[in-house]
Write an enzyme that holds these catalytic residues in place. Structure first.
Site, PDB file in Angstrom:
ATOM      1  N   GLY A  43       0.881  -1.132   0.116  1.00 32.22           N
ATOM      2  CA  GLY A  43      -0.108  -0.048  -0.010  1.00 32.22           C
ATOM      3  C   GLY A  43       0.858   1.125  -0.044  1.00 32.22           C
ATOM      4  O   GLY A  43       0.810   2.205  -0.855  1.00 32.22           O
ATOM      5  N   ALA A  44       1.895   1.254   0.813  1.00 31.25           N
ATOM      6  CA  ALA A  44       2.756   2.434   1.044  1.00 31.25           C
ATOM      7  C   ALA A  44       3.591   2.473  -0.359  1.00 31.25           C
ATOM      8  O   ALA A  44       3.597   3.884  -0.738  1.00 31.25           O
ATOM      9  CB  ALA A  44       3.594   2.268   2.182  1.00 31.25           C
ATOM     10  N   ASN A  45       3.927   1.603  -0.868  1.00 36.77           N
ATOM     11  CA  ASN A  45       4.585   1.484  -2.189  1.00 36.77           C
ATOM     12  C   ASN A  45       3.812   2.161  -3.168  1.00 36.77           C
ATOM     13  O   ASN A  45       4.115   3.154  -3.853  1.00 36.77           O
ATOM     14  CB  ASN A  45       5.221   0.135  -2.568  1.00 36.77           C
ATOM     15  CG  ASN A  45       6.395  -0.344  -1.782  1.00 36.77           C
ATOM     16  OD1 ASN A  45       6.684   0.346  -0.993  1.00 36.77           O
ATOM     17  ND2 ASN A  45       6.584  -1.634  -2.000  1.00 36.77           N
ATOM     18  N   THR A 220       0.199  -9.024 -15.546  1.00 31.61           N
ATOM     19  CA  THR A 220       1.458  -8.610 -15.595  1.00 31.61           C
ATOM     20  C   THR A 220       2.598  -9.735 -15.861  1.00 31.61           C
ATOM     21  O   THR A 220       2.439 -10.891 -15.196  1.00 31.61           O
ATOM     22  CB  THR A 220       2.034  -7.624 -14.503  1.00 31.61           C
ATOM     23  OG1 THR A 220       2.341  -8.365 -13.243  1.00 31.61           O
ATOM     24  CG2 THR A 220       1.054  -6.635 -14.225  1.00 31.61           C
ATOM     25  N   ASP A 253       3.963  -2.795  -7.771  1.00 35.29           N
ATOM     26  CA  ASP A 253       3.316  -1.819  -7.073  1.00 35.29           C
ATOM     27  C   ASP A 253       3.435  -0.751  -8.074  1.00 35.29           C
ATOM     28  O   ASP A 253       2.411   0.480  -7.936  1.00 35.29           O
ATOM     29  CB  ASP A 253       4.186  -1.450  -5.784  1.00 35.29           C
ATOM     30  CG  ASP A 253       4.093  -2.711  -4.793  1.00 35.29           C
ATOM     31  OD1 ASP A 253       3.288  -3.304  -5.025  1.00 35.29           O
ATOM     32  OD2 ASP A 253       4.863  -2.855  -3.912  1.00 35.29           O
TER      33      ASP A 253
HETATM   34  P1  ADP Z   1       5.203  -8.268  -9.854  1.00 32.40           P
HETATM   35  O1  ADP Z   1       6.289  -7.289  -9.244  1.00 32.40           O
HETATM   36  O2  ADP Z   1       4.133  -8.136  -8.891  1.00 32.40           O
HETATM   37  O3  ADP Z   1       5.432  -9.736  -9.714  1.00 32.40           O
HETATM   38  P2  ADP Z   1       6.022  -8.049 -12.495  1.00 32.40           P
HETATM   39  O4  ADP Z   1       7.166  -8.616 -12.348  1.00 32.40           O
HETATM   40  O5  ADP Z   1       5.197  -8.561 -13.698  1.00 32.40           O
HETATM   41  O6  ADP Z   1       4.885  -7.778 -11.229  1.00 32.40           O
HETATM   42  O7  ADP Z   1       6.304  -6.363 -13.110  1.00 32.40           O
HETATM   43  C1  ADP Z   1       5.155  -5.648 -13.254  1.00 32.40           C
HETATM   44  C2  ADP Z   1       5.325  -4.690 -14.443  1.00 32.40           C
HETATM   45  O8  ADP Z   1       6.627  -3.914 -14.338  1.00 32.40           O
HETATM   46  C3  ADP Z   1       5.537  -5.738 -15.780  1.00 32.40           C
HETATM   47  O9  ADP Z   1       4.215  -6.041 -16.440  1.00 32.40           O
HETATM   48  C4  ADP Z   1       6.314  -4.893 -16.593  1.00 32.40           C
HETATM   49  O10 ADP Z   1       5.474  -3.703 -17.415  1.00 32.40           O
HETATM   50  C5  ADP Z   1       7.270  -4.126 -15.784  1.00 32.40           C
HETATM   51  N1  ADP Z   1       8.474  -4.913 -15.606  1.00 32.40           N
HETATM   52  C6  ADP Z   1       8.848  -5.758 -14.433  1.00 32.40           C
HETATM   53  N2  ADP Z   1      10.017  -6.370 -14.617  1.00 32.40           N
HETATM   54  C7  ADP Z   1      10.432  -5.920 -16.060  1.00 32.40           C
HETATM   55  C8  ADP Z   1      11.815  -5.966 -16.715  1.00 32.40           C
HETATM   56  N3  ADP Z   1      12.618  -6.870 -16.327  1.00 32.40           N
HETATM   57  N4  ADP Z   1      11.751  -5.204 -17.768  1.00 32.40           N
HETATM   58  C9  ADP Z   1      10.967  -4.510 -18.235  1.00 32.40           C
HETATM   59  N5  ADP Z   1       9.735  -4.208 -17.515  1.00 32.40           N
HETATM   60  C10 ADP Z   1       9.390  -5.073 -16.354  1.00 32.40           C
END
Ligand code: ADP
Length: 302
Positions: A43-45, A220, A253
């Site tokens: 939430g904070a993030n 994502t 986040d």
């Molecule tokens: P979570 O942190 O909840 O696991 P994700 O790892 O899917 O979520 O990351 C969320 C979003 O951040 C991704 O949909 C993408 O748009 C971006 N993102 C995350 N990792 C990368 C990466 N290595 N390169 C580019 N974009 C990234």
């Protein structure tokens, strides 16, 4: 008129991080690096990420009446978040005790503390904030009944965005208002449960998730970008943004915060997700969570 572009209802944690040569086994004591304390909690993030982009942002959360709580409040205020909805007391501030070894593998113990004491009554008492907010976002590091109360107290025409993390099965009442439900691959699998067994790929997850009732869905996919899905728009890919990732902490986040803000500003789901992907991409090029979140100028410069 709304006073806030985004109200985040969720957790605030102090992340206590120690680097170790080897994570300790049962009964073992290991010596580690100096302690680093970082403001965190989903939430904070999200609130810091949105405020740094320029969104008028408020946070509804609970911290302890202690030094970690003050650290979290300071971080929110420094980013420009309105903290009138941050309650203090009832339990110590939530903490995450994190040990990280040289390969980057970690072991984490979370004490929810005050996050577990953010109650439905707290939500009802904050109905003024809820009604003053164009978009409300939540996660699941607070009690589920508190999230249920949030959806019951949304402003007429207000929009609700949920990142169900850590994931668990969701009541139909919550699913029905998510616009969108935002999940990574792991969260998609848990929310789908057995229904996900037939899914061959993320497009299938998106379709199956949509069938569970949310108005829209975002999946994502880390470095692979994201998918957006809605009844009228079908399933569409959001192209990944190529960057050299150094630390993916907080990427989800910042993605969620950016998406919620752009939706409130009138962007379509696909437009908002494309912007959010750029925000997430900048955040992974920097270490840490809140420290890594970009300003709108930094996103434009990407
Ligand atoms: P979570 O942190 O909840 O696991 P994700 O790892 O899917 O979520 O990351 C969320 C979003 O951040 C991704 O949909 C993408 O748009 C971006 N993102 C995350 N990792 C990368 C990466 N290595 N390169 C580019 N974009 C990234």
């Amino acid at each position: 008129m709304y006073d806030y572009d985004l109200l985040v209802v969720g957790s605030a944690n102090a992340d206590l991080v120690i680097g170790v040569e080897r994570r300790p086994a049962a009964g073992e004591t290991v010596l580690g690096s100096d302690l680093a304390v970082h403001p965190g909690g989903k939430g904070a993030n999200q609130a810091v990420a949105a405020a740094r982009l320029g969104a008028r942002t408020a946070l509804l959360a609970r911290v302890g009446d202690d030094a970690h709580g003050r650290l979290l409040l300071d971080a929110q205020r420094a980013a420009g978040v309105d903290t009138t909805g941050v309650l203090a007391g009832g339990a110590p501030t939530g903490v995450a005790l994190i040990t990280v070894d040289p390969s980057g593998d970690n072991s984490i113990v979370v004490s929810p503390g005050a996050n577990g004491r953010l109650t439905p009554a707290d939500v009802r008492a904050a109905s003024g904030l809820l009604h003053a907010s164009k978009v409300v976002s939540a996660q699941l590091e607070i009690p589920l009944e508190t999230v249920v109360e949030v959806v019951r107290n949304l402003a007429p025409g207000g929009r609700f965005v949920l990142n169900p993390s850590p994931p668990r099965p969701l009541p139909a009442e919550v699913l029905a208002v998510c616009d969108p439900l935002i999940v990574n691959e792991h969260e998609a699998k848990v929310i789908l449960g057995e229904a996900g067994d037939t899914a061959a790929d993320p497009e299938d997850w998106a379709r199956l998730l949509l069938a569970k009732g949310p108005r829209s869905v975002v999946v994502t996919l880390g470095a692979e970008g994201a998918l957006v899905a809605s009844a009228d728009g079908g399933v569409r890919r959001v192209a990944p943004v190529k960057v050299d990732a150094v630390d993916t902490t907080g990427a989800g986040d910042s993605f969620t915060a950016a998406l919620a803000w752009r939706l409130g500003a009138g962007a379509s789901l696909a437009q908002a997700a494309a912007y959010a992907a750029r925000v997430g991409a900048v955040s992974v090029t920097r270490r840490g969570a809140q420290e890594s979140f970009p300003t709108a100028e930094e996103v434009d410069a990407l």
